[in-house]
Design a protein around this motif. Structure first.
Motif, PDB file in Angstrom:
ATOM      1  N   SER A   1       0.812  -1.216   0.000  1.00 14.92           N
ATOM      2  CA  SER A   1       0.000   0.000   0.000  1.00 14.92           C
ATOM      3  C   SER A   1       0.844   1.265   0.000  1.00 14.92           C
ATOM      4  O   SER A   1       0.309   2.345   0.168  1.00 14.92           O
ATOM      5  CB  SER A   1      -0.913   0.018   1.234  1.00 14.92           C
ATOM      6  OG  SER A   1      -0.136  -0.037   2.413  1.00 14.92           O
TER       7      SER A   1
ATOM      8  N   GLU B   1      -8.608   1.603  -7.942  1.00  8.67           N
ATOM      9  CA  GLU B   1      -9.332   2.388  -6.930  1.00  8.67           C
ATOM     10  C   GLU B   1      -8.719   2.192  -5.544  1.00  8.67           C
ATOM     11  O   GLU B   1      -8.626   3.148  -4.758  1.00  8.67           O
ATOM     12  CB  GLU B   1     -10.806   1.993  -6.930  1.00  8.67           C
ATOM     13  CG  GLU B   1     -11.570   2.481  -8.146  1.00  8.67           C
ATOM     14  CD  GLU B   1     -13.069   2.304  -7.979  1.00  8.67           C
ATOM     15  OE1 GLU B   1     -13.468   1.347  -7.292  1.00  8.67           O
ATOM     16  OE2 GLU B   1     -13.822   3.116  -8.543  1.00  8.67           O
ATOM     17  N   ARG B   2      -8.295   0.984  -5.225  1.00 12.62           N
ATOM     18  CA  ARG B   2      -7.712   0.716  -3.912  1.00 12.62           C
ATOM     19  C   ARG B   2      -6.389   1.462  -3.745  1.00 12.62           C
ATOM     20  O   ARG B   2      -6.143   2.070  -2.691  1.00 12.62           O
ATOM     21  CB  ARG B   2      -7.504  -0.789  -3.744  1.00 12.62           C
ATOM     22  CG  ARG B   2      -6.957  -1.166  -2.361  1.00 12.62           C
ATOM     23  CD  ARG B   2      -6.860  -2.670  -2.193  1.00 12.62           C
ATOM     24  NE  ARG B   2      -5.919  -3.284  -3.124  1.00 12.62           N
ATOM     25  CZ  ARG B   2      -6.279  -4.024  -4.161  1.00 12.62           C
ATOM     26  NH1 ARG B   2      -7.571  -4.247  -4.405  1.00 12.62           N
ATOM     27  NH2 ARG B   2      -5.364  -4.545  -4.964  1.00 12.62           N
TER      28      ARG B   2
ATOM     29  N   LYS C   1      -6.922   5.315  -3.518  1.00 13.48           N
ATOM     30  CA  LYS C   1      -7.437   5.659  -2.197  1.00 13.48           C
ATOM     31  C   LYS C   1      -6.331   5.587  -1.144  1.00 13.48           C
ATOM     32  O   LYS C   1      -6.215   6.470  -0.278  1.00 13.48           O
ATOM     33  CB  LYS C   1      -8.576   4.708  -1.833  1.00 13.48           C
ATOM     34  CG  LYS C   1      -9.205   4.991  -0.474  1.00 13.48           C
ATOM     35  CD  LYS C   1     -10.351   4.034  -0.186  1.00 13.48           C
ATOM     36  CE  LYS C   1     -10.964   4.320   1.190  1.00 13.48           C
ATOM     37  NZ  LYS C   1     -12.074   3.377   1.494  1.00 13.48           N
TER      38      LYS C   1
ATOM     39  N   SER D   1      -4.690   8.804   1.086  1.00 13.00           N
ATOM     40  CA  SER D   1      -4.831   8.788   2.540  1.00 13.00           C
ATOM     41  C   SER D   1      -3.512   9.055   3.251  1.00 13.00           C
ATOM     42  O   SER D   1      -3.500   9.288   4.454  1.00 13.00           O
ATOM     43  CB  SER D   1      -5.392   7.440   2.997  1.00 13.00           C
ATOM     44  OG  SER D   1      -4.486   6.383   2.677  1.00 13.00           O
TER      45      SER D   1
ATOM     46  N   THR E   1     -13.660   4.701 -12.842  1.00 13.82           N
ATOM     47  CA  THR E   1     -13.468   4.700 -11.387  1.00 13.82           C
ATOM     48  C   THR E   1     -14.142   5.927 -10.784  1.00 13.82           C
ATOM     49  O   THR E   1     -13.474   6.936 -10.490  1.00 13.82           O
ATOM     50  CB  THR E   1     -11.966   4.710 -11.057  1.00 13.82           C
ATOM     51  OG1 THR E   1     -11.351   5.832 -11.703  1.00 13.82           O
ATOM     52  CG2 THR E   1     -11.297   3.435 -11.537  1.00 13.82           C
TER      53      THR E   1
ATOM     54  N   SER F   1     -15.468   6.540  -7.797  1.00 18.29           N
ATOM     55  CA  SER F   1     -15.102   6.897  -6.423  1.00 18.29           C
ATOM     56  C   SER F   1     -13.731   7.555  -6.365  1.00 18.29           C
ATOM     57  O   SER F   1     -13.515   8.514  -5.604  1.00 18.29           O
ATOM     58  CB  SER F   1     -15.132   5.645  -5.537  1.00 18.29           C
ATOM     59  OG  SER F   1     -14.200   4.679  -6.002  1.00 18.29           O
ATOM     60  N   SER F   2     -12.784   7.069  -7.164  1.00 21.10           N
ATOM     61  CA  SER F   2     -11.449   7.673  -7.175  1.00 21.10           C
ATOM     62  C   SER F   2     -11.487   9.088  -7.730  1.00 21.10           C
ATOM     63  O   SER F   2     -10.842  10.005  -7.198  1.00 21.10           O
ATOM     64  CB  SER F   2     -10.490   6.814  -7.999  1.00 21.10           C
ATOM     65  OG  SER F   2     -10.325   5.540  -7.409  1.00 21.10           O
TER      66      SER F   2
ATOM     67  N   GLN G   1     -12.960  11.355  -5.165  1.00 25.93           N
ATOM     68  CA  GLN G   1     -12.008  11.606  -4.083  1.00 25.93           C
ATOM     69  C   GLN G   1     -10.958  12.630  -4.516  1.00 25.93           C
ATOM     70  O   GLN G   1     -10.548  13.489  -3.724  1.00 25.93           O
ATOM     71  CB  GLN G   1     -11.339  10.297  -3.675  1.00 25.93           C
ATOM     72  CG  GLN G   1     -10.537  10.390  -2.381  1.00 25.93           C
ATOM     73  CD  GLN G   1      -9.974   9.045  -1.952  1.00 25.93           C
ATOM     74  OE1 GLN G   1     -10.087   8.062  -2.680  1.00 25.93           O
ATOM     75  NE2 GLN G   1      -9.360   8.994  -0.789  1.00 25.93           N
TER      76      GLN G   1
ATOM     77  N   THR H   1     -10.312  16.747  -2.945  1.00 25.21           N
ATOM     78  CA  THR H   1      -9.096  17.333  -2.384  1.00 25.21           C
ATOM     79  C   THR H   1      -9.006  18.827  -2.631  1.00 25.21           C
ATOM     80  O   THR H   1      -8.202  19.519  -1.999  1.00 25.21           O
ATOM     81  CB  THR H   1      -7.857  16.664  -2.998  1.00 25.21           C
ATOM     82  OG1 THR H   1      -7.841  16.896  -4.421  1.00 25.21           O
ATOM     83  CG2 THR H   1      -7.850  15.167  -2.710  1.00 25.21           C
TER      84      THR H   1
END
Length: 721
Positions: A396, A416-417, A420, A424, A454, A456-457, A460, A464
């Motif tokens: 990660s 996407e993972r 994210k 973070s 994607t 959700s990405s 996100q 920002t």
């Protein structure tokens, strides 16, 4: 760390015959930091409200006359002051149409007029004399003494409030020598300083002065890139004639990179004790021909922030209340900035955010292995632990470049993972650039691969607030293509630079959404709450009409024609035009977002003409509905929720009528709608007319002098006309 934020255009520049001239003679603050007075170098003065990017007033001198001094605002009398043709002082108010309200011709050429909030303006003459404006206007032809030598010329001037003292500061040049004059107004004293010489033939390109620590700090930039600072104490004793010339020592603050040759048009401006804004100086890591606005840290000689400016730079820069005003190319731009407290950690980019786990100092606990066996065993244990930690973090802990490579060919879930996980983290350097690269990569692959998307990405990344339309221009259009209306709404809310063409494309798509398609998830909660409240109030007012209740699945009628009523029911609100919402809940929420998007009348009108006749009529019907509801006394005030104001609604009504006037007049379906809109416009005209009368009455009351001694009893009659 210093930062330059996304800027915006305040106005276009007037083209001049001299390509090296921006056409801007000066920018001065008006009543507050959000209002500035811009003086063009030729004939006009314009008042702007910076936050709205709109001109509030403009004044122009007659043909053949020229403004030779930038206009200033007299906060004591709420008047503007400017000088034309070097000797004509002009004074006018906001309500005056021309600059000829009051003018006086003085006996000597004027260099500048300086004004500070709460103080009387002062006039600096070209030969170095200083006069208060009031005393000068009371006797315009009074003799003006010559302070400067015969060949001495003023190059720059400003005024500074130092606690209770006011100073007029100006620099002069005489045969290659540079001098600084410090004119104290109370008492009237003058001190003259001589600046140290630079290389032969080099004169300063710009000056700026600030007051701190009981001294005036002078900052000046030379064509070789050297930025010097000189300190002048305001507590010294000065002579009245300024005959004594003192040497002014200097400190070298910066050695700016100039590349080959010397700087031509450049400027340096002190922002605080340790930050300097520089324009017209090459960026150290950019190629030739690039024009940049930069912020340098003078304590650590580091470049803190840089922003490339489109078009030619003219070496002009102003700063007011955290905003930089810079003319470039064909526009005058406003660039917000921020300068954090200077420290070595921030200068090197190693400053940790307070409150994070990384910023906490670890407690050093001695281990038994270290005590018994020395550092060898301890090092092996630590090495084994570090390997395990690196192995667990590798899944990660991708860098931005590694995530960009994953975006090119990895599955959607993995992308996407990792995006994210990357966002973070708190150790990302240059977040704005990273967010732009990630968004561009996701959009490019989505356009090339229809199976990849994607949402959700992308949402996100938009959240920002480090992203704008100019960085990723295809994002909103991709969201429209994918019918991701929640991402469209979010982008319209957070992007400060959405072009009018994209706004109209969103409007055309939103208004074409079928009313049956009511399941649009992810819309902003505040905007949904506003429309739900409006439609609930509409249903409660409508009630049962002659034993019939509208279908509950279509909010407030959902576009159905109002049910015919008898003569006794004609005065019920449900039968009046605009009482039923012509669109569904989610469509209304999206249309409200369009109404609250920034636009320019000139640029948006051509794109509005692409709407079809049914779309125009439906949109006007919705605007009529919003106007009726927002005008009702019983309408709930939803403070804090995203909702279009009455002014925005009327502005859009005017835009649609201007863009489709002929079609609406010729269309039979629009006849009743136009009659209703005409009544709305008439009511607005009456409202503003009454407000104007009220304003006039209040001004007359304000001008009335209140008698101090009225006795124990009095009757006063005030007539309002």
């Amino acid at each position: 760390m210093a930062a330059l934020y996304e800027g915006y255009t305040l106005c276009a520049l007037t083209q001049t015959q001299n390509v090296s001239d921006s056409g801007i003679q000066g920018i001065e603050v008006e009543r507050d930091s959000d209002h500035v007075v811009v003086t063009e170098s030729s004939r006009s003065v314009t008042l702007f409200k910076v936050s709205d990017q709109k001109p509030l007033g403009s004044w122009t001198v007659k043909q053949g006359q020229t403004l030779t001094c930038s206009a200033v605002y007299n906060s004591q009398t709420q008047e503007y002051v400017a000088v034309s043709d070097h000797k004509v002082i002009r004074v006018w108010k906001d309500e005056d149409i021309h600059l000829d309200a009051f003018k006086a011709t003085v006996s000597s050429d004027v260099c500048r007029v300086h004004a500070a909030p709460g103080t009387e303006p002062v006039v600096l003459f070209q030969r170095g004399a200083v006069r208060h404006l009031d005393s000068l206007l009371s006797a315009p032809q009074q003799p003006i003494e010559e302070v400067l030598a015969q060949e001495e010329v003023i190059r720059w001037s400003t005024d500074i409030m130092a606690e209770t003292q006011r100073f007029v500061i100006f620099t002069t040049e005489q045969k290659g020598d540079q001098f600084l004059y410090l004119q104290r107004l109370k008492p009237n004293t003058l001190q003259r300083y001589k600046l140290e010489r630079e290389e032969p033939g080099l004169s300063p390109l710009s000056f700026s002065a600030t007051y701190r620590n009981k001294s005036i700090s002078l900052l000046y930039l030379y064509p070789n890139g050297h930025v010097y600072q000189s300190e002048v104490s305001v507590q010294g004793h000065a002579t009245e004639q300024g005959s004594q010339v003192l040497s002014l020592p200097r400190n070298l603050l910066l050695r700016l990179p100039v590349g080959e040759g010397l700087l031509g048009a450049a400027s340096a401006l002190a922002l605080d004790e340790s930050h300097v804004a520089v324009v017209g100086v090459p960026h150290p890591s950019a190629g030739a021909g690039k024009d940049f606005l930069c912020i340098w840290n003078t304590n650590f000689q580091t470049l803190q922030a840089g922003k490339e400016m489109a078009g030619k730079l003219y070496g002009q820069l102003w700063s007011y209340s955290g905003k930089l005003f810079i003319p470039h190319g064909k526009a005058l731009s406003v660039i917000p900035y921020e300068c954090a407290k200077s420290s070595l950690a921030s200068a090197l980019g190693k400053l940790k955010k307070a409150g994070t786990e990384e910023s906490k100092i670890p407690v050093l606990v001695p281990s038994w292995n270290t005590i018994l066996h020395g550092e060898k065993t301890s090092r092996s244990v630590d090495t084994r632990k570090s390997k395990l930690s690196r192995k667990s973090q590798s899944a990660s802990g991708f860098t931005v470049d590694q995530v960009l490579e994953l975006i090119k060919n990895s599955p959607t879930e993995e992308v996407e993972r990792e995006v994210k996980g990357l966002l973070s983290r708190t150790d990302i350097q240059d977040l704005q650039t990273s967010v732009g690269l990630l968004a561009s990569g996701l959009v490019l692959r989505s356009l090339a691969d229809s199976a990849f998307y994607t949402p959700s990405s992308l949402a996100q990344l938009v959240h920002t607030q480090c992203l704008c339309h100019s960085v990723c221009p295809s994002l909103i259009l991709l969201a429209l293509e994918k019918k991701d209306y929640s991402l469209c709404q979010l982008s319209l809310q957070l992007f400060p630079d959405v072009p009018e063409a994209v706004t109209c494309a969103c409007l055309k798509t939103f208004i074409s959404i079928p009313d049956s398609d009511t399941e649009i998830g992810g819309l902003e909660p505040d905007s949904l709450s506003f429309m739900e409240t409006v439609l609930a109030a509409c249903r409660s007012q409508g009630g049962v009409q002659n034993g019939f209740s509208p279908d509950s699945s279509d909010p407030c009628g959902g576009g159905q024609a109002p049910v015919k009523t008898t003569a006794d029911d004609t005065e019920k609100p449900s039968g009046q035009p605009g009482q039923t919402c012509p669109v569904g809940l989610h469509k209304a929420v999206l249309l409200n977002e369009i109404l609250q998007t920034s636009y320019s009348d000139t640029f948006i009108l051509p794109h509005l003409k692409d709407l079809s006749s049914p779309q125009v009529i439906l949109f006007l019907q919705y605007l009529q509905f919003l106007y009726v509801k927002s005008s009702q006394d019983a309408f709930p005030q939803m403070h804090g929720l995203r909702s279009p104001s009455l002014t925005l609604i009327m502005d859009w009504v005017c835009l649609m009528l201007d863009a489709h006037f002929t079609m609406l007049v010729m269309s039979p379906d629009a006849k009743g709608l136009l009659l209703n809109l005409q009544s709305f416009v008439k009511s607005q005209v009456r409202l503003y007319s009454e407000l104007g009368k009220l304003e006039g009455s209040l001004k007359e009351l304000h001008k009335m002098k209140v008698q101090k001694d009225i006795g124990q009893y009095s009757i006063e009659v005030i007539e309002l006309f």
